[in-house]
Every structure is written in C-alpha cells, then in structure tokens.
Design an enzyme around this catalytic site. Structure first.
Site: not given
Length: 287
Positions: A35, A118, A136, A196, A199
């Site tokens: 992270e 976060y 995030d 897309c 998606c």
DNA sequence: AAGACGTGGAT
DNA sequence: TATCCAAGTCT
C-alpha cells in the site's frame, strides 16, 4: 439492494490480477508495504521493488533494525522517497507500540506515519478482512461515473462519496467488494480510455446513459515537473543512492547547474530527513 | 485547503 | 514533444 455488487464481484472473480500481496498467506506487513509503494505509483513499477523489499525485510522488526537510509536506497526510483522514510518510521512504531505486529485497528493504523484515510482502510480491509469504506482514485472514478454520471470525481473526497461508499458496502465480504471496485477502476474504468464494452455494469452506468458528458469541473491539478525543485531533489537523491557511502559536495554540484536552486533542494532534503550532513562538505543517506 | 512531493510509461 | 497520471499524505 446494490445492483453493482454481484456483477462487480463476478467480474473480479474472473479478472483479478495475481499480485504477490493478494496471495493466500500474504502477511499483513506485505499488504502494508504494497500500500505504501502503490501510493501514486503504478503496479508494474512496484512489483520488482516490492520483491526486493520483502526478501530483505520480511517483518516490521527487520526493517526497523536498519538505518532509514537503507530504506531510501532500496526504494530506488519509485518516487516520493519520503514514503520510504515513513514506512521505516511506521515499522519502528509497530515494533515499539504494537509488539512488532501490524495493528488491526484502523485508528491505530491511521496514527502511523504515512498512513492516511485510504491506506488505513485498505490495510484493515485487505490484511484483516474488515469492513471499511475504501476510497481510492479508482473507486472514486467508478462511483463518479456509474452513480454520478460525471467523467471524474472532485479533487477532494466528499461527504457524498463517503455516504455512497457506506450505502454500497455489502454486509458480507466488504473487503472483497472494495478490492473488486478498485480493480475495475484500474483495469476497465480507467481514467483516459475506459473499456466500456468489457464493463460488467455498463448497463446501469449513468455516465454511459448520458453519453459520456465531458468533465466540466474545475481544472484538475496538473503536475509540472521539469525545472522544479522536485526534479532537483530527485537528481540529488539519485546521486546519493548510487554511491555506497557519503559523497562530497562536488558530486552533488554536478547534478544541477543552478547553485541557488540546488542548495535550496539540498536543504529541503536535509530538512525532510532524506539526507544527512555527515562531515565537512560530505553528505549521505540518513543513518 | 491548495500546493508540494518523484518517476516513467502511455497517448 | 507535451501532457496526463498511477492503490495519497502532509502541511
């Protein structure tokens, strides 16, 4: 009822990348290291440094026992080297205050250096399978598009986003939901060229229903770099990393032509604790 | 609460 | 070539 839940979870099941910090048995420390490294930094550049880091410092205790300069050196060219210093300081705090174990309490995590809203939510979620709202840049972009109908989120996290995160967060498997939305943003609902057709929630995406209205908010902060102090700091630190021990001032002088800016950058590195004056005109990484 | 803070790949 | 920007944090 969250119409996004099942499609996104199913998509993640089929499309999740195999990353070392996601594997079964990955330690909380490895999640924490990942992270830190992933803050503002692409996965592809993190991977090799992550492997070196974990091989050398498999526990917080191992890192805490090292000089901070070794953390800065191993950080290499990941960028934002203060993260290395903060990760080192966080490891020391974990040893001193948490028995060498990455804390599982989000507030204890949030109190560690370099751990913000976060990262604390991410570590608690992904290392300990807790239920938190994880916001995030990927999640925020997915939310902005699917629910908000806009191309990009605002520059700062809003109360509306937090509320939306709470509303969408499932009772079970909230950690998996969080990582799934992040992954969707990282791989499909990307900033510049969203895919897309691939998606899983294209049919309920507000941005798509509105035919992709262009971003119309305030100018998004562009980062200038060439000629800035940041660039000079980078060159100075690179010179220090590339030498075994301390370097004389003339080595640093060779990294940038303009003396005033060079000195200002060096002073700021010293002020940040990234560089130490170790002798007469002799500089090194922090010991 | 804007701005500082690295780096390199993609477009 | 110039701009964008990638799992943010800190002040």
């Amino acid at each position: 009822m969250n119409a996004l839940l099942e499609p996104v979870l199913d998509w993640y099941e089929a499309n999740a990348r195999d990353l070392p910090w996601r594997r079964p048995g990955a330690s909380a420390w490895s999640v924490m290291v990942s992270e830190f490294m992933l803050q503002q930094t692409p996965v592809a550049r993190v991977l090799p440094v992550f492997d070196q880091w974990m091989a050398r410092w498999p526990t917080p205790e191992a890192l805490a026992a090292e000089a901070p300069g070794e953390a800065v050196r191993t950080w290499g060219r990941l960028g934002y080297p203060r993260r290395a210093l903060r990760l080192h300081a966080a490891a020391q705090a974990i040893v001193e205050h948490h028995g060498g174990v990455v804390p599982d309490d989000i507030d204890a995590l949030r109190a560690l250096p370099g751990v913000g809203d976060y990262t604390s939510a991410a570590i608690a979620s992904f290392a300990y399978q807790q239920s938190h709202v994880v916001l995030d840049t990927n999640v925020r972009r997915v939310f902005a598009r699917v629910a908000g109908g806009t191309a990009y989120p605002a520059s700062a996290v809003s109360a509306v986003e937090r509320r939306l995160g709470e509303t969408l967060k499932p009772l079970e498997r909230a950690d998996r939901w969080a990582i799934a939305v992040m992954e969707l943003g990282a791989l499909v609902c990307t900033s510049t060229s969203p895919d897309c057709p691939r998606c899983p929630v294209r049919d309920i995406c507000r941005w798509r229903a509105l035919d992709y209205p262009a971003y119309d908010g305030p100018p998004r902060r562009g980062q200038t770099y060439a000629g800035t102090d940041r660039q000079v700091r980078g060159k100075l630190l690179a010179a220090l990393r590339d030498h075994e021990g301390p370097v004389t001032i003339d080595v640093l002088d060779a990294t940038w032509h303009e003396a005033a800016q060079r000195m200002r950058a060096l002073d700021s590195l010293v002020a940040d604790g990234l560089v130490e004056l170790v002798g007469d005109d002799l500089y090194g990484l922090p010991t």
